[in-house]
Write an enzyme that holds these catalytic residues in place. Structure first.
Site: not given
Length: 221
Positions: A130, A181, A193
């Site tokens: 990420c 994240h 993402h």
């Protein structure tokens, strides 16, 4: 990315206060001293028209002449962005235009990699995690981010969820406490993402999984 866009982007990211333009029949002048307005012509007007076209405000051919059609496009841009709608491209209009172009380019860059697989520690088109994805996309657009999600969360300017703008980073706590994240907000309640299960993908902030784990957003430009 073409040469003109690279120039404009570099000027915005550097936080330059003054811009320089060369107009037909005019001497070289600093941005703070010269505006783009009806009757002017030259390469800078053409760049303006092309950028307004990319953002959906200008549909005619970019001729480099600032006529009524260009003025109307500028006024529409100013109205949408809460600027004084005078049809003259001065300091404030240029600053917002460059920001909107950077936002558009970040989204376009990110979307090129939809489907790229997730890879722990990955920070290239062969595989992203990420934070590797966000740092790579921003780097392609002249912006440097810290490498890991926690550091990206600790930098930047905090923004409220109801104040999100395209290009903001949105953070979640997932497999461990804290910002584990993140994604790049692309508008419409969506973010792009590198998902551990889907690779690079687009998700909704309203998805219960992400709603429950949302911890904040940061702005870098």
């Amino acid at each position: 990315m073409d040469k003109n866009k690279k120039f404009w982007k570099g000027m915005l990211v550097a936080g330059a206060i003054f811009f320089s333009f060369q107009f037909t029949g005019q001497a070289h002048a600093a941005f703070g001293d010269t505006m783009l307005k009806t009757g002017m012509s030259g390469e800078d007007v053409k760049i303006l028209q092309l950028e307004l076209k990319e953002l959906g405000y200008f549909s005619a051919t970019a001729t480099g002449y600032f006529g009524p059609i260009t003025k109307e496009a500028v006024i529409r841009f100013q109205q949408v962005n809460g600027l004084s709608a005078d049809g003259i491209v001065g300091r404030n209009t240029f600053q917002v235009l460059k920001k909107r172009m950077l936002q558009s380019d970040i989204v376009a860059t990110a979307q090129q990699y939809i489907g790229v697989p997730y890879r722990w520690g990955g920070n290239s088109p062969s595989g992203f995690d990420c934070s590797g994805f966000s740092s790579y996309v921003f780097a392609q657009n002249g912006l440097t981010l810290p490498r890991v999600s926690a550091d990206q969360y600790n930098a930047g300017v905090s923004v409220g969820k109801n104040q999100l703008e395209v290009g903001d980073l949105v953070f979640f706590t997932t497999y461990k406490p804290g910002p584990s994240h993140l994604g790049i907000y692309i508008g419409g309640g969506q973010f792009i993402h590198a998902s551990s299960s889907k690779g690079v993908t687009i998700s909704y902030l309203s998805n219960p999984y992400y709603t429950d784990r949302y911890i904040g957003a940061k702005r870098y430009f």
